[in-house]
Motif scaffolding. Structure first.
Motif, mmCIF file in Angstrom:
data_model
loop_
_atom_site.group_PDB
_atom_site.id
_atom_site.type_symbol
_atom_site.label_atom_id
_atom_site.label_comp_id
_atom_site.label_asym_id
_atom_site.label_seq_id
_atom_site.Cartn_x
_atom_site.Cartn_y
_atom_site.Cartn_z
ATOM 1 N N ASP A 307 9.236 5.875 13.226
ATOM 2 C CA ASP A 307 9.737 7.214 13.211
ATOM 3 C C ASP A 307 9.100 7.750 11.783
ATOM 4 O OD1 ASP A 307 11.320 6.671 15.163
ATOM 5 O OD2 ASP A 307 13.151 6.126 14.061
ATOM 6 N N TYR A 308 8.922 7.033 10.665
ATOM 7 C CA TYR A 308 8.564 7.600 9.593
ATOM 8 C C TYR A 308 7.300 6.893 9.219
ATOM 9 C CZ TYR A 308 13.376 9.063 9.246
ATOM 10 O OH TYR A 308 14.470 9.549 9.807
ATOM 11 N N VAL A 309 6.061 7.338 9.838
ATOM 12 C CA VAL A 309 4.963 6.838 9.967
ATOM 13 C C VAL A 309 4.052 6.808 8.711
ATOM 14 C CG1 VAL A 309 4.452 7.545 12.289
ATOM 15 C CG2 VAL A 309 3.850 9.100 10.598
ATOM 16 N N TYR A 310 4.568 7.667 7.658
ATOM 17 C CA TYR A 310 3.666 7.469 6.338
ATOM 18 C C TYR A 310 4.461 6.639 5.419
ATOM 19 C CZ TYR A 310 1.526 11.802 7.761
ATOM 20 O OH TYR A 310 0.975 12.980 8.704
ATOM 21 N N LEU A 311 5.637 5.991 5.805
ATOM 22 C CA LEU A 311 6.130 4.786 4.814
ATOM 23 C C LEU A 311 5.290 3.822 4.400
ATOM 24 C CD1 LEU A 311 9.875 4.177 5.952
ATOM 25 C CD2 LEU A 311 9.014 5.098 3.727
ATOM 26 N N GLU A 312 4.593 3.143 5.675
ATOM 27 C CA GLU A 312 3.786 2.051 5.325
ATOM 28 C C GLU A 312 2.452 2.578 4.308
ATOM 29 O OE1 GLU A 312 1.466 -1.406 7.829
ATOM 30 O OE2 GLU A 312 2.356 0.336 8.883
ATOM 31 N N HIS A 313 1.974 3.628 4.443
ATOM 32 C CA HIS A 313 0.954 4.005 3.417
ATOM 33 C C HIS A 313 1.412 4.169 2.090
ATOM 34 C CE1 HIS A 313 -0.646 5.659 7.452
ATOM 35 N NE2 HIS A 313 -1.542 5.868 6.704
ATOM 36 N N GLY A 314 2.803 4.750 1.950
ATOM 37 C CA GLY A 314 3.338 4.678 0.724
ATOM 38 C C GLY A 314 3.688 3.400 0.108
ATOM 39 N N ALA A 315 3.985 2.373 0.903
ATOM 40 C CA ALA A 315 4.040 1.109 0.208
ATOM 41 C C ALA A 315 2.810 0.435 -0.044
ATOM 42 C CB ALA A 315 4.913 0.119 1.427
ATOM 43 N N HIS A 316 1.784 0.687 0.490
ATOM 44 C CA HIS A 316 0.419 0.064 0.219
ATOM 45 C C HIS A 316 -0.064 0.841 -0.842
ATOM 46 C CE1 HIS A 316 0.504 -1.793 4.339
ATOM 47 N NE2 HIS A 316 -0.366 -2.561 3.645
ATOM 48 N N TYR A 317 0.207 2.019 -0.823
ATOM 49 C CA TYR A 317 -0.369 2.907 -2.339
ATOM 50 C C TYR A 317 0.557 2.206 -3.614
ATOM 51 C CZ TYR A 317 -3.244 6.241 -0.314
ATOM 52 O OH TYR A 317 -4.432 6.929 0.403
ATOM 53 N N ALA A 318 1.893 1.896 -3.389
ATOM 54 C CA ALA A 318 2.839 1.104 -4.383
ATOM 55 C C ALA A 318 2.115 -0.216 -4.624
ATOM 56 C CB ALA A 318 3.997 1.169 -3.701
ATOM 57 N N ILE A 319 1.609 -0.863 -3.563
ATOM 58 C CA ILE A 319 0.693 -2.141 -4.139
ATOM 59 C C ILE A 319 -0.149 -1.849 -4.853
ATOM 60 C CG2 ILE A 319 -0.317 -4.034 -2.775
ATOM 61 C CD1 ILE A 319 1.284 -3.773 -0.413
ATOM 62 N N GLY A 320 -1.189 -1.189 -4.430
ATOM 63 C CA GLY A 320 -2.050 -0.819 -5.267
ATOM 64 C C GLY A 320 -1.888 -0.584 -6.812
ATOM 65 N N ALA A 321 -0.975 0.454 -6.945
ATOM 66 C CA ALA A 321 -0.345 0.405 -8.340
ATOM 67 C C ALA A 321 0.030 -0.655 -9.153
ATOM 68 C CB ALA A 321 0.724 1.705 -8.190
ATOM 69 N N GLY A 340 8.959 -0.189 -11.525
ATOM 70 C CA GLY A 340 9.886 -0.037 -10.326
ATOM 71 C C GLY A 340 9.817 1.603 -9.806
ATOM 72 N N LEU A 341 9.812 2.604 -11.031
ATOM 73 C CA LEU A 341 9.781 3.861 -10.607
ATOM 74 C C LEU A 341 8.396 4.474 -9.666
ATOM 75 C CD1 LEU A 341 11.192 5.956 -13.541
ATOM 76 C CD2 LEU A 341 12.422 5.328 -11.210
ATOM 77 N N VAL A 342 7.303 3.535 -10.152
ATOM 78 C CA VAL A 342 6.122 3.966 -9.450
ATOM 79 C C VAL A 342 6.391 3.640 -8.049
ATOM 80 C CG1 VAL A 342 3.709 3.103 -9.184
ATOM 81 C CG2 VAL A 342 4.377 3.800 -11.375
ATOM 82 N N GLY A 343 6.770 2.500 -7.592
ATOM 83 C CA GLY A 343 6.950 2.135 -6.280
ATOM 84 C C GLY A 343 7.914 2.996 -5.531
ATOM 85 N N VAL A 344 9.053 3.277 -6.146
ATOM 86 C CA VAL A 344 10.089 4.097 -5.541
ATOM 87 C C VAL A 344 9.580 5.537 -5.413
ATOM 88 C CG1 VAL A 344 12.361 5.175 -6.012
ATOM 89 C CG2 VAL A 344 12.069 2.840 -6.383
ATOM 90 N N VAL A 345 8.668 6.273 -6.272
ATOM 91 C CA VAL A 345 8.215 7.416 -6.138
ATOM 92 C C VAL A 345 7.209 7.476 -4.954
ATOM 93 C CG1 VAL A 345 6.945 9.148 -7.366
ATOM 94 C CG2 VAL A 345 8.794 8.132 -8.407
ATOM 95 N N LEU A 346 6.439 6.743 -4.915
ATOM 96 C CA LEU A 346 5.475 6.670 -3.800
ATOM 97 C C LEU A 346 6.137 6.493 -2.687
ATOM 98 C CD1 LEU A 346 2.568 4.609 -5.639
ATOM 99 C CD2 LEU A 346 2.375 6.915 -4.673
ATOM 100 N N ILE A 347 6.878 5.647 -2.407
ATOM 101 C CA ILE A 347 7.840 5.351 -1.008
ATOM 102 C C ILE A 347 8.562 6.544 -0.637
ATOM 103 C CG2 ILE A 347 9.250 4.016 0.102
ATOM 104 C CD1 ILE A 347 8.383 1.620 -1.229
ATOM 105 N N ALA A 348 9.302 7.388 -1.788
ATOM 106 C CA ALA A 348 10.050 8.476 -1.320
ATOM 107 C C ALA A 348 9.420 9.483 -1.147
ATOM 108 C CB ALA A 348 10.727 8.713 -2.555
ATOM 109 N N TRP A 349 8.126 9.539 -1.582
ATOM 110 C CA TRP A 349 6.889 10.743 -1.205
ATOM 111 C C TRP A 349 6.618 10.509 0.102
ATOM 112 C CZ3 TRP A 349 1.681 11.347 -3.693
ATOM 113 C CH2 TRP A 349 0.853 12.481 -3.194
ATOM 114 N N SER A 350 6.233 9.256 0.492
ATOM 115 C CA SER A 350 5.869 9.237 1.704
ATOM 116 C C SER A 350 6.801 9.296 2.707
ATOM 117 C CB SER A 350 5.331 7.845 2.005
ATOM 118 O OG SER A 350 6.380 6.736 1.798
ATOM 119 N N PHE A 351 8.074 8.953 2.625
ATOM 120 C CA PHE A 351 9.345 9.169 3.391
ATOM 121 C C PHE A 351 9.354 10.798 3.750
ATOM 122 C CE2 PHE A 351 13.810 10.153 4.033
ATOM 123 C CZ PHE A 351 13.935 9.440 5.167
#
Length: 380
Positions: A307-321, A340-351
Motif C-alpha cells: 500500500d505504501y510503496v516508498y517505505l522500502e525505499h526510505g528504509a534502504h536510504y536509512a540503511i545507507g545512512a 535514530g532520528l536519521v532513520g525515523v525521518v527518512l522512513i516518515a518522509w517515504s511514508f
C-alpha cells in the motif's frame, strides 16, 4: 490484530520491566525502558526491510523467524554478542568474559569500545552493500526519481557496488581508522578495519548470493503461478501466491539473521552510552528486538509495503545512512539520538510520499488520463 501480533512483545515488556525492578530498583526500570525505546527507534528501518523479505516466505518460515529468530536476536546478538567480542578482543575464555561483564563493568565497557572499529567496519560494509545493490537496481517504482534513474543506469556496470564498497572501505581504513587512536588512545586500527570490512563484504556476498540463487530457482514456479492466476480469473477460483520454502526459505532466513545482526551493532554499542550493565542491556535491547519482530510481522500481514510503496525505499536510504554513520564512528562519536532520528525521518518522509502518491492516483483514476497516472506512479 494488534494484540495477536504484539501480544508476545507486551508480555516480554512486562516481564522485562518487572525483572529490572527486582534486579536494580526503579533506576534499573528507567534504564531498561530507555534502552527499549533506543532499540526500537534504531531498528525501525530493519523491520521494514525484513518485512519485504519475510512476505516472500510461507507461514512455517514466518513462524521460525518469530521463534528461533527471536532467540537468536535477543539472546545471541543482545546478550552473547557483547560477551563474545570482549572474549575475542581481550583473548579471554567465555566464562572469564562473562565474569568480567558482571564484576568489572568499567573494564568490560572499555574492551567493547576497543573492539568497536572491527564491529563498525563489519556491520558498515554489510549494510552498505545492501544499500548499494538497492539503489543500483532499475525499479518500476522510483521514489527520488531524479537520483534513482541515473543510478539505475550506472547499475548496469557489473560489480559496481562491490567496487564502490571496497573504495569506501579503503578510504575509511586510511582516514578514520588510522586517526582513531589519536582520539581514543588505542592502537592504529587500519588493518583491523580492513580485515573486518572485507569479512563483512564476503558475508554479504555469500549469504545474499545463496539466497538469490535459491530464490531464482522458484522463477519457473512463479511463472506457472501467473498462468494459474489467469486461469483462476477466468474460472472465478481463488489462487494463492507461491511462497518461499525449503532451501530457498532457509537461506533467506539466514540472510535475515545476518541482516538483523548488522542492524543490532549500533544498538549494542549505543547502549554503552546509557549503561555498562550487561543484564540491563540484555533486558532493554531484548524488549526492543521483540517489538521489531512484531512490527515486521504486522507490516507483512497488513500488506503495508504494497500500500505504501516508498517505505522500502526510505528504509534502504536509512540503511545507507546507518552504514556511513557506523564507519564514521570508527573515529568520531555520534549521538544515538542522531542515528535514530536519521532513520525515523527518512522512513516518515517515504511514508508521507506514499500517502501523497496514493491520493494522487485516486484522483487520477477519477479524471486524469493514463499518462498522468504513469507519471505519478514512477515517483516523478
Amino acid at each position: 490484530m494488534v494484540l495477536k501480533t504484539f501480544g508476545w512483545s507486551f508480555a516480554v515488556t512486562a516481564l522485562g520491566l518487572v525483572a529490572a525492578v527486582f534486579y536494580g530498583g526503579w533506576t534499573a526500570f528507567g534504564v531498561v525502558a530507555i534502552l527499549s525505546v533506543l532499540e526500537i527507534s534504531l531498528s525501525f528501518d530493519n523491520a521494514v526491510v525484513n518485512a519485504g523479505i519475510l512476505k516472500k516466505m510461507n507461514a512455517f518460515w514466518q513462524r521460525i523467524f518469530l521463534t528461533v529468530g527471536v532467540l537468536i536476536a535477543v539472546f545471541g546478538m543482545r546478550l552473547v554478542f557483547p560477551v563474545v567480542i570482549v572474549a575475542i578482543s581481550a583473548q579471554l575464555g567465555p566464562i572469564e568474559a562473562v565474569d568480567l561483564a558482571l564484576t568489572d563493568k568499567d573494564r568490560y565497557q572499555e574492551l567493547v569500545t576497543d573492539a568497536h572499529p572491527a564491529i563498525a567496519a563489519f556491520g558498515g560494509m554489510f549494510l552498505l552493500m545492501i544499500f548499494l545493490d538497492f539503489i543500483f537496481e532499475d525499479r518500476d517504482i522510483k521514489w527520488l526519481a531524479w537520483l534513482e534513474r541515473p543510478l539505475a543506469k550506472l547499475g548496469k556496470v557489473d560489480m559496481l557496488s562491490v567496487c564502490i564498497a571496497l573504495i569506501v572501505l579503503l578510504i575509511t581504513a586510511m582516514t578514520f581508522a588510522t586517526n582513531a587512536h589519536l582520539h581514543a588512545g588505542h592502537a592504529d586500527k587500519a588493518e583491523t578495519v580492513l580485515l573486518s570490512g572485507v569479512a563483512g563484504l564476503i558475508t554479504y556476498l555469500v549469504v545474499g548470493g545463496l539466497s538469490s540463487y535459491f530464490e531464482d530457482k522458484l522463477e519457473e514456479e512463479e511463472e506457472r503461478e501467473h498462468e494459474a492466476e489467469e486461469e483462476a480469473k477466468r474460472t472465478g477460483k481463488k489462487q494463492s501466491a507461491v511462497l518461499l520454502a525449503g532451501k530457498a526459505a532457509f537461506f533467506m532466513f539466514l540472510y535475515l539473521e545476518v541482516l538483523d545482526a548488522s542492524f543490532s551493532f549500533d544498538g549494542v554499542i549505543g547502549a554503552f552510552a546509557i549503561t555498562n550493565d550487561i543484564v540491563l542491556m540484555a533486558l532493554g535491547l531484548g524488549i526492543g528486538a521483540m517489538y521489531v519482530r512484531s512490527l515486521t510481522v504486522y507490516l507483512v500481514r497488513q500488506g503495508t509495503l504494497d500500500d505504501y510503496v516508498y517505505l522500502e525505499h526510505g528504509a534502504h536510504y536509512a540503511i545507507g545512512a546507518l552504514a556511513v554513520i557506523l564507519l564514521v564512528t570508527i573515529q568520531y562519536q555520534i549521538s544515538e539520538i542522531i542515528t535514530g532520528l536519521v532513520g525515523v525521518v527518512l522512513i516518515a518522509w517515504s511514508f508521507w510520499s506514499s500517502v501523497r502518491r496514493n491520493r494522487a492516483l485516486a484522483a487520477a483514476e477519477g479524471g486524469a488520463g493514463s499518462d498522468e497516472k504513469s507519471e505519478i506512479s514512477s515517483g516523478v
